[in-house]
Every structure is written in structure tokens, then in C-alpha cells.
Design a protein around this motif. Structure first.
Motif, mmCIF file in Angstrom:
data_model
loop_
_atom_site.group_PDB
_atom_site.id
_atom_site.type_symbol
_atom_site.label_atom_id
_atom_site.label_comp_id
_atom_site.label_asym_id
_atom_site.label_seq_id
_atom_site.Cartn_x
_atom_site.Cartn_y
_atom_site.Cartn_z
ATOM 1 N N GLU A 213 1.020 -0.878 -0.004
ATOM 2 C CA GLU A 213 -0.306 -0.112 0.359
ATOM 3 C C GLU A 213 1.236 1.207 0.242
ATOM 4 O OE1 GLU A 213 -3.119 0.528 2.360
ATOM 5 O OE2 GLU A 213 -4.313 -1.845 2.116
ATOM 6 N N PHE A 214 1.427 1.106 -1.648
ATOM 7 C CA PHE A 214 1.973 2.560 -1.878
ATOM 8 C C PHE A 214 1.671 3.284 -2.604
ATOM 9 C CE2 PHE A 214 5.830 -0.332 -2.379
ATOM 10 C CZ PHE A 214 6.312 0.168 -3.279
ATOM 11 N N TYR A 215 2.406 4.599 -3.036
ATOM 12 C CA TYR A 215 1.876 4.794 -4.485
ATOM 13 C C TYR A 215 3.257 5.602 -4.951
ATOM 14 C CZ TYR A 215 -2.692 4.433 -3.052
ATOM 15 O OH TYR A 215 -4.296 3.861 -2.984
ATOM 16 N N LEU A 216 3.096 5.543 -6.153
ATOM 17 C CA LEU A 216 5.525 5.587 -6.777
ATOM 18 C C LEU A 216 4.320 7.046 -7.560
ATOM 19 C CD1 LEU A 216 7.616 4.926 -6.468
ATOM 20 C CD2 LEU A 216 7.207 3.561 -8.630
ATOM 21 N N SER A 217 6.312 7.925 -7.417
ATOM 22 C CA SER A 217 6.016 8.947 -8.288
ATOM 23 C C SER A 217 7.213 8.720 -9.086
ATOM 24 C CB SER A 217 5.925 10.461 -7.683
ATOM 25 O OG SER A 217 6.179 11.474 -8.580
ATOM 26 N N THR A 218 7.535 8.831 -10.300
ATOM 27 C CA THR A 218 9.060 8.184 -10.895
ATOM 28 C C THR A 218 9.038 9.768 -11.511
ATOM 29 O OG1 THR A 218 8.382 7.715 -12.609
ATOM 30 C CG2 THR A 218 9.069 5.779 -11.084
ATOM 31 N N ALA A 219 8.527 10.380 -12.521
ATOM 32 C CA ALA A 219 9.332 11.765 -12.312
ATOM 33 C C ALA A 219 10.030 12.735 -11.754
ATOM 34 C CB ALA A 219 7.171 13.232 -12.394
ATOM 35 N N ARG A 220 10.712 12.916 -12.789
ATOM 36 C CA ARG A 220 12.031 14.549 -12.026
ATOM 37 C C ARG A 220 11.455 15.214 -11.533
ATOM 38 N NH1 ARG A 220 14.390 17.048 -16.322
ATOM 39 N NH2 ARG A 220 12.441 16.120 -18.237
ATOM 40 N N LEU A 221 11.892 16.259 -10.605
ATOM 41 C CA LEU A 221 11.833 16.728 -10.068
ATOM 42 C C LEU A 221 11.867 18.229 -10.387
ATOM 43 C CD1 LEU A 221 12.747 15.314 -6.599
ATOM 44 C CD2 LEU A 221 10.650 15.455 -7.770
ATOM 45 N N VAL A 222 10.773 18.227 -11.262
ATOM 46 C CA VAL A 222 10.588 19.748 -12.308
ATOM 47 C C VAL A 222 10.164 20.391 -12.319
ATOM 48 C CG1 VAL A 222 13.260 19.244 -13.512
ATOM 49 C CG2 VAL A 222 11.235 18.603 -14.429
ATOM 50 N N PRO A 223 9.584 21.400 -12.291
ATOM 51 C CA PRO A 223 8.225 22.293 -12.164
ATOM 52 C C PRO A 223 7.179 22.059 -13.774
ATOM 53 C CG PRO A 223 10.056 24.323 -12.186
ATOM 54 C CD PRO A 223 10.763 22.780 -12.747
ATOM 55 N N LEU A 224 7.935 21.026 -14.492
ATOM 56 C CA LEU A 224 6.855 20.729 -15.770
ATOM 57 C C LEU A 224 5.945 19.557 -14.988
ATOM 58 C CD1 LEU A 224 8.284 21.880 -19.289
ATOM 59 C CD2 LEU A 224 6.517 22.791 -18.330
ATOM 60 N N LYS A 225 7.276 18.414 -14.143
ATOM 61 C CA LYS A 225 6.140 17.385 -13.787
ATOM 62 C C LYS A 225 4.979 17.438 -13.132
ATOM 63 C CE LYS A 225 9.359 15.122 -16.691
ATOM 64 N NZ LYS A 225 8.726 14.667 -18.361
ATOM 65 N N ARG A 226 5.159 18.633 -12.173
ATOM 66 C CA ARG A 226 3.845 19.267 -11.488
ATOM 67 C C ARG A 226 3.993 17.388 -9.831
ATOM 68 N NH1 ARG A 226 -0.453 20.770 -15.697
ATOM 69 N NH2 ARG A 226 -0.219 18.482 -15.688
ATOM 70 N N VAL A 227 5.519 17.346 -10.017
ATOM 71 C CA VAL A 227 5.303 16.402 -7.964
ATOM 72 C C VAL A 227 4.980 17.057 -7.134
ATOM 73 C CG1 VAL A 227 7.020 14.877 -7.630
ATOM 74 C CG2 VAL A 227 7.044 15.396 -9.331
ATOM 75 N N ASP A 228 4.920 17.935 -7.516
ATOM 76 C CA ASP A 228 4.775 19.186 -5.793
ATOM 77 C C ASP A 228 3.656 18.950 -5.417
ATOM 78 O OD1 ASP A 228 4.544 20.394 -8.337
ATOM 79 O OD2 ASP A 228 4.253 22.673 -7.554
ATOM 80 N N ARG A 229 2.793 18.596 -6.764
ATOM 81 C CA ARG A 229 1.437 18.747 -6.061
ATOM 82 C C ARG A 229 1.182 18.020 -5.959
ATOM 83 N NH1 ARG A 229 -1.931 21.885 -11.362
ATOM 84 N NH2 ARG A 229 -0.506 23.707 -12.529
ATOM 85 N N ILE A 230 1.562 16.280 -5.864
ATOM 86 C CA ILE A 230 1.340 15.416 -5.597
ATOM 87 C C ILE A 230 2.066 14.975 -4.511
ATOM 88 C CG2 ILE A 230 2.207 12.524 -6.396
ATOM 89 C CD1 ILE A 230 2.895 13.399 -8.344
ATOM 90 N N VAL A 231 3.104 15.745 -3.499
ATOM 91 C CA VAL A 231 3.406 15.879 -2.284
ATOM 92 C C VAL A 231 3.041 16.905 -1.085
ATOM 93 C CG1 VAL A 231 4.829 16.861 -1.194
ATOM 94 C CG2 VAL A 231 5.723 15.742 -2.918
ATOM 95 N N GLN A 232 2.383 18.225 -1.960
ATOM 96 C CA GLN A 232 0.913 18.624 -1.819
ATOM 97 C C GLN A 232 -0.559 17.658 -1.392
ATOM 98 O OE1 GLN A 232 0.900 21.598 -0.745
ATOM 99 N NE2 GLN A 232 -0.554 21.564 0.974
ATOM 100 N N ALA A 233 -0.717 16.746 -2.298
ATOM 101 C CA ALA A 233 -2.254 16.115 -2.167
ATOM 102 C C ALA A 233 -1.405 14.823 -0.773
ATOM 103 C CB ALA A 233 -1.907 15.371 -2.843
ATOM 104 N N PHE A 234 -0.681 14.738 -1.062
ATOM 105 C CA PHE A 234 -0.229 13.410 0.507
ATOM 106 C C PHE A 234 -0.016 14.144 1.504
ATOM 107 C CE2 PHE A 234 0.267 10.510 -3.113
ATOM 108 C CZ PHE A 234 -0.063 9.680 -2.653
ATOM 109 N N LEU A 235 0.685 15.215 1.678
ATOM 110 C CA LEU A 235 0.677 16.277 2.563
ATOM 111 C C LEU A 235 -0.756 16.192 3.629
ATOM 112 C CD1 LEU A 235 3.263 18.810 2.331
ATOM 113 C CD2 LEU A 235 3.622 16.854 3.737
ATOM 114 N N GLY A 236 -1.656 15.960 2.893
ATOM 115 C CA GLY A 236 -3.245 15.518 3.303
ATOM 116 C C GLY A 236 -3.750 14.636 3.354
#
Length: 381
Positions: A213-236
């Protein structure tokens, strides 16, 4: 016997191609193991051609080719940041006269296309990952985010480079786009037709292992990949676990944002074996880039039988089947939309999509790619 060499004098017109390989594949640079690099290697290996590149990172690549095919590189020493692309363009333009000894050239990337004026001996084929986005659709965004020094450079240099690049494109006999998304960009940028051949994925290397039970993000950590929104979602969602596998310019800021969140783990870069293990064990992957060119990661996820929480933009509209092999969020998804999709993607839902995911991934196999490319290239002699 495979030949691998470094040649700092490749502008010597006496260079001869391998007898078995009248085709040359040229790729921009072999720096890190990205999708373009893997595709160029697959193409050269599958078509049994010689391969050439501007640079080679020997810490990342140990290139060997079949039969008598050779790999060569200018091995040029490039500066970092602003002038790297400019220097590479000059290398390709002025140090590649040898390519005229080949019957056909397949250009993999866009910087290498500046060498095209040196090839007058036969057809030129461009395998297009995307037109250079700083020249076209992302110019304004790049300019806004640039330092004053880079803005000045863009004003002085980009108009001339764009003009010369478009002159190079006019000499291309066939454009092969990696997706319908790129096909549309090619038509909009150059008013030229193209055909689509999806890039290859090592689908046989990815397998369903188990369901943790974990979700995986493999995108590069650059603005166009929007990983910041994924992190924000999991903070909630402190009860849902996220593993972030990659690095990039937002590494420090994202780690700082997630500091103290026990449910979010940053691994940095991992080996291919570790990536396959994580993909085979996750519940689902999450990949929501802005207007992605194609996107290999969702295909790898499906090959492992794991559905994708993606976005209905760019290449993901062509790979992920909404409701069958994953969930496609509306364009420009919010953190709240991501949270809702994660909640919907229960272990039972993810498991029910396994068979469809594995079947869908085969559409993007290496064997399919080589077969389609051979059929097209053989028509251009």
C-alpha cells in the motif's frame, strides 16, 4: 566484432561507414539514461547501424553494438548552463562532415539536426521527440523564469538559432513523431506532415510482484512534472504512503515541504533493479506532467500490472486508458483532485486493472518499435 571508439577528428571526410551499416543514427548526447537515450540505443541495436553522439557520460553508459557496427563520439567538453546547447550545436554543425559517407541518416533529438547540411548523400529521417520547446510553445514561460543574463542571451541568440533550425527541418525527408501530441506540435511549428511511431519500452523487464500500500512517483523533480502537487496531496493524507523516486531542481524545496511527513519518502535516483522492484510492488503510480511528449513511466507501470493516476494531457491520453488501466485527471489537476483519485484507487480497484494494464503495455514494446521503424526506414533508400 563490436567497435567502440572516441574520435576527436570526425570531420575527416575519409571516415568510412561499416559495410553492414549504410545507416547512421545520430543522437544529441548520452548523458543520463533517459527515454531518448534508451530509444536511440534500441534503434541502433535493432536496425544494426552505426551510432554517433556529441558526448558520452562513461559513468552512465557502456555502449556496445551488434556485429561490425561502431559507436563514435566527438567527446566534446561542454560548459554547463547557458552555453552548453550552443556549444553542442556548433560541434554538430562544423565537425560532422563524415556523415556524408552514409546513405541514410536517422537524427534522434533536435540539436543533432544542425548537422544535416553535411549530409547530401541520401534521405534524412528525423525521429522527433519534440520540436525545441524554448523556440516555440514554451518560449514565454522560459523567458519569464529566466535570469536577466539568460533573457539577454535569448534575445540575442534564439531568433537566429530558430531560423537555422527551421532551415535544417526543410532538408528532412521524413519526420517520425513519438506521439500524436508531437505530431500536432510538428504540424503547428513547421506545417509539415509526420508519421507516428511510439518509442520503445522494456516491457518484459517489468513484472507484477505483489501489492503493497504505497503509491509511486517517478517523474523528475522539475516544475513541468508537477510533483509538488503530488506531495501536497499526500500531505493531506497522512494515512496514504508516497515514494518519490527521482531528483531534479526541486529536490531541496520538496523535501523541505514534506519535512516531518512520515508518509512521504524521497529515494533520489535508484538503480534500474530497484526501480523495477518498486514498480512491481506499488499499488499504483502517479504521473501528472504538463503536456508530456509521450511518457515512458506510465508504460513501465502498466507493464508491471500497476495502474496509473495520470492527467488527460499530452502523451498520457495515448497510453493510459481512463477507467481501464488507470485514472486520467482533468488537465492542470489540483492537489484535491489527486487526493480524490488516490482514494478511488483502492487495492481492489488497482488489482482489477492488472490484466488490462499488462495487455496495454505490450502495445509499446521494443519489438513493435523495431518492426515499425524497419518498415518505414526501408522505404527510404
Amino acid at each position: 566484432m563490436t567497435q567502440t571508439s572516441t574520435d576527436n577528428a570526425l570531420d575527416d571526410a575519409s571516415h568510412e561507414p561499416s559495410d553492414e551499416s549504410p545507416i547512421l543514427v545520430i543522437h544529441d548526447i548520452f548523458d543520463f539514461k533517459g527515454g531518448g537515450e534508451r530509444t536511440a540505443l534500441t534503434l541502433a541495436y535493432g536496425l544494426e547501424t552505426d551510432l554517433f553522439s556529441g558526448t558520452l557520460n562513461r559513468n552512465s553508459f557502456d555502449i556496445s553494438l551488434p556485429g561490425g557496427c561502431s559507436f563514435r563520439t566527438l567527446d566534446c567538453r561542454l560548459p554547463t548552463s547557458l552555453f552548453k546547447t550552443l556549444m553542442l550545436i556548433l560541434y554538430f554543425r562544423y565537425r560532422t562532415r563524415f556523415i556524408n559517407t552514409y546513405q541514410r541518416i536517422i537524427f534522434s533529438g533536435w540539436v543533432c539536426l544542425f548537422a544535416i547540411h553535411n549530409h547530401r548523400n541520401g534521405p534524412n529521417i528525423w525521429y522527433c521527440y519534440t520540436p525545441p520547446r524554448d523556440f516555440y510553445d514554451q518560449y514565454q514561460q522560459t523567458y519569464r523564469n529566466a535570469s536577466w543574463g539568460k533573457r539577454i542571451l535569448m534575445h540575442l541568440v534564439l531568433p537566429g538559432l530558430r531560423k537555422r533550425f527551421e532551415q535544417a527541418v526543410k532538408q528532412v525527408d521524413l519526420i517520425i513523431a513519438i506521439s500524436e501530441t508531437i505530431q500536432d506540435r510538428v504540424k503547428h511549428s513547421f506545417e509539415k506532415p509526420s508519421v507516428v511511431v511510439y518509442p520503445p519500452c522494456d516491457v518484459d523487464l517489468f513484472h507484477w510482484i505483489e501489492q503493497e500500500e504505497f503509491y509511486l512517483s517517478t517523474a523528475r523533480l522539475v516544475p513541468l512534472k508537477r510533483v509538488d502537487r503530488i506531495v501536497q496531496a499526500f500531505l493531506g493524507m497522512p494515512h496514504k504512503r508516497l515514494v518519490v523516486v527521482s531528483t531534479g531542481s526541486e529536490w531541496d524545496s520538496l523535501k523541505q515541504r514534506a519535512a516531518g511527513a512520515a508518509n512521504i519518502q524521497f529515494t533520489g535516483s535508484v538503480s534500474d533493479e530497484t526501480l523495477r522492484d518498486l514498480m512491481g510492488k506499488c499499488l499504483a503510480s502517479i504521473y501528472i506532467p504538463q503536456n508530456e511528449d509521450f511518457g515512458i513511466s506510465p508504460v513501465e507501470s502498466m507493464a508491471a500490472g500497476k495502474p496509473v493516476i495520470g492527467v488527460a494531457e499530452g502523451g498520457l491520453r495515448e497510453t493510459v486508458l481512463d477507467g481501464e488501466t488507470g485514472i486520467l485527471l482533468p488537465p492542470d489537476p489540483s492537489a484535491e483532485a489527486i487526493r480524490e483519485a488516490v482514494i478511488r484507487m483502492t487495492p481492489e480497484t488497482a488489482l482489477s486493472m492488472r490484466e488490462a494494464c499488462e495487455k496495454r503495455a505490450k502495445r509499446f514494446s521494443r519489438e513493435r518499435f523495431i518492426t515499425e521503424m524497419k518498415a518505414i526506414v526501408d522505404k527510404y533508400r
